[in-house]
Design a protein around this motif. Structure first.
Motif, PDB file in Angstrom:
ATOM      1  N   ASN A 419       6.692  12.364   3.789  1.00  0.00           N
ATOM      2  CA  ASN A 419       5.282  12.708   3.552  1.00  0.00           C
ATOM      3  C   ASN A 419       5.007  12.781   2.050  1.00  0.00           C
ATOM      4  O   ASN A 419       5.695  13.496   1.321  1.00  0.00           O
ATOM      5  N   ILE A 420       3.990  12.065   1.627  1.00  0.00           N
ATOM      6  CA  ILE A 420       3.596  12.044   0.220  1.00  0.00           C
ATOM      7  C   ILE A 420       2.191  12.624   0.103  1.00  0.00           C
ATOM      8  O   ILE A 420       1.269  12.171   0.783  1.00  0.00           O
ATOM      9  N   SER A 421       2.028  13.625  -0.755  1.00  0.00           N
ATOM     10  CA  SER A 421       0.712  14.245  -0.905  1.00  0.00           C
ATOM     11  C   SER A 421      -0.198  13.350  -1.741  1.00  0.00           C
ATOM     12  O   SER A 421       0.282  12.535  -2.544  1.00  0.00           O
ATOM     13  N   VAL A 450       6.826   5.526   3.421  1.00  0.00           N
ATOM     14  CA  VAL A 450       5.940   6.469   2.738  1.00  0.00           C
ATOM     15  C   VAL A 450       4.796   6.821   3.693  1.00  0.00           C
ATOM     16  O   VAL A 450       4.078   5.940   4.156  1.00  0.00           O
ATOM     17  N   GLU A 451       4.673   8.109   3.975  1.00  0.00           N
ATOM     18  CA  GLU A 451       3.660   8.560   4.929  1.00  0.00           C
ATOM     19  C   GLU A 451       2.571   9.313   4.168  1.00  0.00           C
ATOM     20  O   GLU A 451       2.835  10.311   3.513  1.00  0.00           O
ATOM     21  N   ILE A 452       1.333   8.806   4.256  1.00  0.00           N
ATOM     22  CA  ILE A 452       0.222   9.425   3.539  1.00  0.00           C
ATOM     23  C   ILE A 452      -0.807   9.927   4.531  1.00  0.00           C
ATOM     24  O   ILE A 452      -0.871   9.450   5.675  1.00  0.00           O
ATOM     25  N   THR A 453      -1.622  10.876   4.083  1.00  0.00           N
ATOM     26  CA  THR A 453      -2.689  11.368   4.957  1.00  0.00           C
ATOM     27  C   THR A 453      -3.879  10.428   4.896  1.00  0.00           C
ATOM     28  O   THR A 453      -4.062   9.698   3.911  1.00  0.00           O
ATOM     29  N   GLU A 454      -4.702  10.472   5.943  1.00  0.00           N
ATOM     30  CA  GLU A 454      -5.884   9.613   5.998  1.00  0.00           C
ATOM     31  C   GLU A 454      -6.836   9.900   4.842  1.00  0.00           C
ATOM     32  O   GLU A 454      -7.451   8.984   4.285  1.00  0.00           O
ATOM     33  N   ASN A 455      -6.931  11.170   4.442  1.00  0.00           N
ATOM     34  CA  ASN A 455      -7.854  11.524   3.370  1.00  0.00           C
ATOM     35  C   ASN A 455      -7.446  10.938   2.022  1.00  0.00           C
ATOM     36  O   ASN A 455      -8.281  10.789   1.128  1.00  0.00           O
ATOM     37  N   ILE A 477       4.674   1.638   4.986  1.00  0.00           N
ATOM     38  CA  ILE A 477       3.601   2.601   4.719  1.00  0.00           C
ATOM     39  C   ILE A 477       2.935   2.994   6.034  1.00  0.00           C
ATOM     40  O   ILE A 477       2.579   2.128   6.838  1.00  0.00           O
ATOM     41  N   SER A 478       2.756   4.287   6.238  1.00  0.00           N
ATOM     42  CA  SER A 478       2.094   4.772   7.455  1.00  0.00           C
ATOM     43  C   SER A 478       1.011   5.783   7.092  1.00  0.00           C
ATOM     44  O   SER A 478       1.055   6.420   6.044  1.00  0.00           O
ATOM     45  N   ILE A 479       0.020   5.896   7.984  1.00  0.00           N
ATOM     46  CA  ILE A 479      -1.050   6.903   7.830  1.00  0.00           C
ATOM     47  C   ILE A 479      -0.792   8.020   8.832  1.00  0.00           C
ATOM     48  O   ILE A 479      -0.691   7.778  10.040  1.00  0.00           O
ATOM     49  N   ASP A 480      -0.700   9.237   8.320  1.00  0.00           N
ATOM     50  CA  ASP A 480      -0.450  10.399   9.163  1.00  0.00           C
ATOM     51  C   ASP A 480      -1.764  10.992   9.662  1.00  0.00           C
ATOM     52  O   ASP A 480      -2.805  10.863   9.016  1.00  0.00           O
TER      53      ASP A 480
END
Length: 577
Positions: A419-421, A450-455, A477-480
């Motif tokens: 998870n990457i902020s 690398v997992e990033i948030t939708e925002n 790359i994925s969207i959490d």
């Protein structure tokens, strides 16, 4: 035809010849054109009304009757203004005046009056009919927007109301507070159902939901006219009371406690549920919604710590019961140095094979003062204080080291998602740091995700460049938590996304909640159409997994398979058998 013209001594003869066949063909072309023109008008599925310069109706097609209920002879010759909502007549006149100058235009949200008296929302196009440079009449092409308006109202309702109980939700609370807060005194009554988990465990989620509906109905019947009732999520409710006093708020709290002495019924069985209540007052306890909710929560926690089933107003000495944010930040800054941080791993299951080919890395903090601190508590603190950069680098280093260890031991190939902020993603050298870690440990770039948030997608310029650089390296790359943010769907085709993770809130109860099921299946289809894989989070039941598998969802993670566990358990369970 022959004409004789005498001019002095000369005679001039003019002969004009017209071939009858040409005249016939000319009439035929004209007739065919007229038929085509009238066909476009008469057979059009949209209502079309023709008006003259006096705004009288010259002609109306068949669709007008279907849409508005009028026969042609009822309309033709009458004024267009007679079937328009009065408040819009002046605006309409201006639009039509523009049309009579020869300019095509349109008008949104104009209401026509149906023969039965109802007002129908429409979108209208104004097309001038020009003959030899003069506008002789105007065609009005009308599109009925009733369904659109209904759907819009429905979506608006859903965005501000809780789907289960129909009560206002937190979004509505935020907006109502901002709109309604002036100089009036407000009270926030924060209710939490005591040990409601026991109800869910005994009668199941569906039964628990039915009880929650009944609780919502009872609360609604108790609330006074100057109040608004909200579901704060789960088994929590908030009552916002306007123009009140401490004494009146106290009386309502006592009444609420009394009402919960009465049983709730489900399938002819009585269930007794007590409630704990915390109260904050505006402006005494704070000027912002965040402050008031936090202090009502503090009062609520005090009640729960003192035996539940009563109420308390917020008092300043309750602050000492909460973790001091400054102290916690100081401990968090030394967490790496004191070896208090650990990376746990949650398996992601291939639904088709039942095999594990990937894990999500999740951070845990066990502090000597606070004990195990929830990530939901210390991650926001790390982001706000800037500690997230050192913590994030530490996590990335540990994950790469772990991948290297498994690679050297020749364990089967797996991928780990980190998870990457959004704050880390904004760093100019973030992709370079990832590249250096991969090179330092000699691991395959494809083994890292690398997992990033939708925002995080909202910051288009910086994020897109960083993600493109990561893709060049070979990182996935994925969207959490997809579906819970505010990003535009257009971002999905612009960003180099490999995997979409469906948020657990949409997986919960998909076996019984048709709305959640529809949302989850829509996200799966959307991802597949864009060439992306899908992982469902929060899977806890076999039936949920079966529904996801049937929808061709590739992977799932959740308590049905395993919670997040330390690396020693991962090695024992999944690699050394």
């Amino acid at each position: 035809m022959q004409k004789k013209v005498t001019d002095c001594q000369r005679e001039l003869f003019i002969v004009e010849l017209r071939i009858l066949q040409d005249l016939h063909e000319e009439r035929q072309v004209r007739t065919e054109f007229e038929h085509k023109y009238t066909s476009v008008i008469d057979d059009n599925l949209d209502p079309i009304i023709s008006i003259n310069e006096k705004l009288n109706i010259v002609k109306a097609n068949v669709s007008v009757r279907k849409a508005f209920g009028y026969h042609r002879n009822e309309l033709e010759g009458s004024s267009l203004l007679s079937i328009i909502e009065k408040s819009q007549i002046e605006q309409l006149k201006e639009t039509l005046a523009c049309g009579f100058t020869g300019t095509s235009t349109e008008m949104e949200d104009i209401y026509f009056i149906h023969k039965n008296g109802s007002h129908i929302p429409t979108h209208m196009k104004v097309l001038p009919v020009v003959v030899e440079g003069i506008v002789t009449e105007i065609h009005l092409i009308i599109r009925d927007f009733s369904v659109h308006h209904y759907n819009h109202k429905k979506l608006l309702f859903l965005s501000y109301h809780d789907q289960l109980t129909g009560l206002w939700n937190r979004k509505a609370l935020r907006e109502n507070f901002e709109i309604g807060t002036h100089l009036e005194k407000l009270a926030f009554i924060h209710l939490d159902l005591d040990r409601f988990k026991l109800i869910n465990d005994s009668i199941g989620q569906i039964g628990g939901d039915e009880i929650l509906k009944r609780i919502g109905e009872r609360l609604k019947s108790i609330c006074p006219e100057n109040s608004q009732l909200y579901r704060n999520g789960g088994d929590e409710f908030i009552i916002l009371i306007r123009k009140t006093t401490v004494e009146n708020t106290k009386k309502l709290a006592e009444k609420l406690l009394h009402e919960f002495d009465k049983p709730f019924y489900y399938k002819h069985q009585e269930y007794f549920i007590s409630v704990s209540i915390g109260i904050s007052m505006y402006p005494k306890d704070g000027n912002t919604l965040g402050e008031l909710i936090r202090k009502s929560e503090q009062a609520l926690s005090y009640v729960k710590g003192e035996g539940r089933a009563h109420f308390r107003f917020y008092e300043t000495d309750m602050d000492s019961l909460y973790l001091n944010e400054v102290v916690m930040e100081s401990h968090l800054r030394r967490a790496i140095e004191l070896n208090e941080l650990k990376v746990y791993y949650q398996p992601q299951i291939d639904l088709r094979t039942g095999q594990i080919s990937s894990f999500e890395a999740l951070l845990r903090w066990n502090n000597k003062k606070f004990g195990f601190v929830s990530p939901g508590q210390f991650i926001p603190l790390a982001e706000k204080s800037g500690i997230i950069h050192s913590v994030g680098e530490w996590v990335l280093d540990n994950v790469c080291r772990q991948l290297k260890e498994w690679q050297d031991k020749r364990y089967r190939k797996v991928r780990i998602a980190v998870n990457i902020s959004p704050n880390e993603l904004k760093m100019e050298d973030f992709s370079m740091k990832v590249k250096q870690k991969i090179k330092e440990y000699g691991i395959s770039p494809s083994s890292l995700e690398v997992e990033i948030t939708e925002n995080a997608l909202a910051n288009m310029e910086d994020t897109l460049e960083t993600l493109n650089e990561l893709k060049k390296i070979g990182v996935s790359i994925s969207i959490d938590d997809f579906g819970t943010g505010y990003s535009s769907l257009s971002y999905l085709k612009q960003y180099p996304i490999d995997t979409i993770k469906i948020d657990r809130s949409f997986i919960q109860d998909i076996e019984s909640d048709e709305k959640n099921k529809a949302i989850a299946l829509t996200i799966i289809n959307l991802a597949h159409n864009l060439g992306m894989d899908v992982i469902a989070e929060g899977v806890e039941k076999d039936l949920q997994a079966a529904i996801l598998l049937n929808a061709n969802c590739q992977k799932a993670q959740g308590f049905l398979y395993s919670k997040a566990i330390p690396v020693d358990e991962i090695n024992e369970k999944y690699f050394t058998k």
